[in-house]
Scaffold this motif. Structure first.
Motif, mmCIF file in Angstrom:
data_model
loop_
_atom_site.group_PDB
_atom_site.id
_atom_site.type_symbol
_atom_site.label_atom_id
_atom_site.label_comp_id
_atom_site.label_asym_id
_atom_site.label_seq_id
_atom_site.Cartn_x
_atom_site.Cartn_y
_atom_site.Cartn_z
ATOM 1 N N ARG A 1 40.764 58.883 37.765
ATOM 2 C CA ARG A 1 40.856 59.112 39.218
ATOM 3 C C ARG A 1 40.851 57.776 39.935
ATOM 4 N NH1 ARG A 1 37.627 57.645 43.354
ATOM 5 N NH2 ARG A 1 36.477 56.532 42.041
ATOM 6 N N VAL B 1 43.998 56.631 42.610
ATOM 7 C CA VAL B 1 43.719 56.124 44.146
ATOM 8 C C VAL B 1 44.322 54.729 44.050
ATOM 9 C CG1 VAL B 1 42.067 54.895 45.311
ATOM 10 C CG2 VAL B 1 41.376 57.041 44.366
ATOM 11 N N GLN C 1 37.067 49.917 45.520
ATOM 12 C CA GLN C 1 37.231 51.203 44.598
ATOM 13 C C GLN C 1 36.832 50.659 43.381
ATOM 14 O OE1 GLN C 1 38.191 54.210 45.374
ATOM 15 N NE2 GLN C 1 38.103 53.679 47.556
#
Length: 202
Positions: free
Chosen positions: A30, A34, A162
């Motif tokens: 994931r 991103v 992130q």
């Protein structure tokens, strides 16, 4: 006025270290998606995706280890300062200076965290050290690229945010749970298990 695309943000994480990251963190795909998506965006688009509130402390980031949580709060404050500088100024030298300061601080914090993990006997220490090492390598690469091209500072900041969210809510939280579990074990038993046994050579 049409937006001009800056240098591509090709993260070595999505290339060279993909297999290692997947081995360390089952949820890494994931994060990698991103980062890969971000490489196709412009700096202006990435800046619109960010806000000052993204860098505020949230209790869901808490690991339960006070020292590590203090480090995390400091990282967020430093990232927030970089974000505000990007909003207020086009002076790339100021951003570069802040990023280098962030990098130095991050390395010191990683070293302190790893000492704590080593003393506690964390089984996944090697994975934590590798995650730290890969981030510093990625950060060095992009700081150097920014210095050459005055390019994708917003993308680097978004990447750092992130990574922080992934790392604090998985790797470091795992360490927090381990430390809480250790604190419930009587010290006499911990000492016994760590003592070398001549009979078994361990």
């Amino acid at each position: 006025m049409k937006e001009v695309r800056e240098m591509n943000f090709d993260c070595i994480w999505t290339e060279r270290y993909r297999a290692e990251l997947k081995e360390m963190d089952p949820d890494s795909e994931r994060f990698l998606r991103v980062v890969k998506h971000m490489s196709s965006l412009t700096n202006e688009t990435v800046m619109r995706m960010l806000s000052e509130g993204h860098f505020a402390w949230n209790e869901r980031y808490a690991t339960g280890v006070a020292k590590i949580d203090r480090h995390h709060k400091k990282r967020l404050r430093m990232m927030q300062k970089i974000y505000l500088t990007l909003c207020q100024s086009a002076d790339h030298s100021r951003v570069d200076k802040l990023l280098r300061k962030f990098r130095q601080s991050l390395q010191k914090q990683f070293q302190a965290e790893e000492r704590l993990m080593r003393r506690s006997g964390l089984p996944s220490l090697a994975e934590q050290e590798k995650d730290h090492r890969l981030l510093l390598a990625e950060l060095d690469k992009h700081i150097e690229a920014l210095q050459r091209s005055q390019g994708a500072a917003p993308k680097l900041l978004y990447f750092l945010l992130q990574w922080f969210l992934k790392h604090s809510t998985s790797n470091d939280r795992e360490f927090g749970a381990y430390m809480r579990q250790q604190s419930r074990v009587p010290r006499s038993l911990v000492t016994l298990f760590r003592r070398k046994s001549p009979a078994f050579g361990c």
